[in-house]
Motif scaffolding. Structure first.
Motif, short mmCIF file in Angstrom:
data_model
loop_
_atom_site.label_atom_id
_atom_site.label_comp_id
_atom_site.label_asym_id
_atom_site.label_seq_id
_atom_site.Cartn_x
_atom_site.Cartn_y
_atom_site.Cartn_z
N VAL A 66 0.84 -1.19 0.00
CA VAL A 66 0.00 0.00 0.00
C VAL A 66 0.88 1.24 0.00
N SER A 67 0.73 2.06 -1.02
CA SER A 67 1.46 3.32 -1.13
C SER A 67 0.47 4.43 -1.38
N GLN A 68 0.71 5.56 -0.75
CA GLN A 68 -0.17 6.70 -0.94
C GLN A 68 -0.02 7.25 -2.35
N ARG A 69 -1.13 7.54 -2.99
CA ARG A 69 -1.14 8.13 -4.33
C ARG A 69 -1.82 9.50 -4.25
N PHE A 70 -1.50 10.34 -5.22
CA PHE A 70 -2.04 11.69 -5.24
C PHE A 70 -2.62 12.01 -6.61
N ILE A 71 -3.70 12.78 -6.60
CA ILE A 71 -4.21 13.43 -7.81
C ILE A 71 -3.96 14.90 -7.56
N GLY A 72 -2.95 15.43 -8.21
CA GLY A 72 -2.53 16.80 -7.91
C GLY A 72 -2.01 16.84 -6.49
N HIS A 87 -4.20 16.31 -3.96
CA HIS A 87 -5.21 15.56 -3.21
C HIS A 87 -4.75 14.12 -2.98
N LEU A 88 -4.75 13.69 -1.71
CA LEU A 88 -4.40 12.33 -1.35
C LEU A 88 -5.57 11.40 -1.67
N ILE A 89 -5.32 10.35 -2.43
CA ILE A 89 -6.37 9.41 -2.80
C ILE A 89 -6.65 8.47 -1.62
N GLU A 90 -7.92 8.33 -1.29
CA GLU A 90 -8.33 7.48 -0.17
C GLU A 90 -8.03 6.01 -0.48
N ILE A 91 -7.54 5.29 0.52
CA ILE A 91 -7.29 3.86 0.38
C ILE A 91 -8.54 3.12 0.85
N ALA A 92 -9.11 2.31 -0.03
CA ALA A 92 -10.33 1.58 0.27
C ALA A 92 -10.01 0.14 0.65
#
Length: 105
Positions: A45-51, A53-58
């Motif tokens: 699990v790695s944090q991803r970003f859109i711009g 904004h941190l993408i929520e991990i589901a």
């Protein structure tokens, strides 16, 4: 060697997300950032970003009517479908009572 591949994969995936964001903006579209989620199936699990904004991990995500979990188990999907079927069954059973002889149940 394996760690290097994980780092490269993280970079490649984030670059793909950045390319999609660039395409989105060039087409005059906007992602609904509240609906954007990520689910990982390989355990890394790695944090991803859109711009910015941190993408929520589901932990579970429903897509095209199927529930997906990180371990790719069918248990969540089957539980949800059985629950829905039982609700329908009890609604029919409740509404088709013996006091209504003209209704065939």
């Amino acid at each position: 060697m394996y760690t290097l591949n994980l780092i490269n994969n993280y970079i490649y995936v984030q670059q793909d997300i950045d390319h999609i964001v660039t395409w989105e903006k060039s087409c005059g579209l906007n992602f609904n950032l509240l609906k954007c989620k990520q689910i990982t199936f390989n355990g890394n699990v790695s944090q991803r970003f859109i711009g910015d904004h941190l993408i929520e991990i589901a932990k579970t995500e429903k897509d095209i009517g199927v529930y997906f979990t990180p371990d790719l188990s069918w248990s969540t999907h089957i539980t949800e479908k059985c629950t829905k079927a039982m609700k329908c069954f009890y609604m029919i059973k409740r509404n088709c009572s013996p006091s209504l002889p003209h209704v065939l149940c």
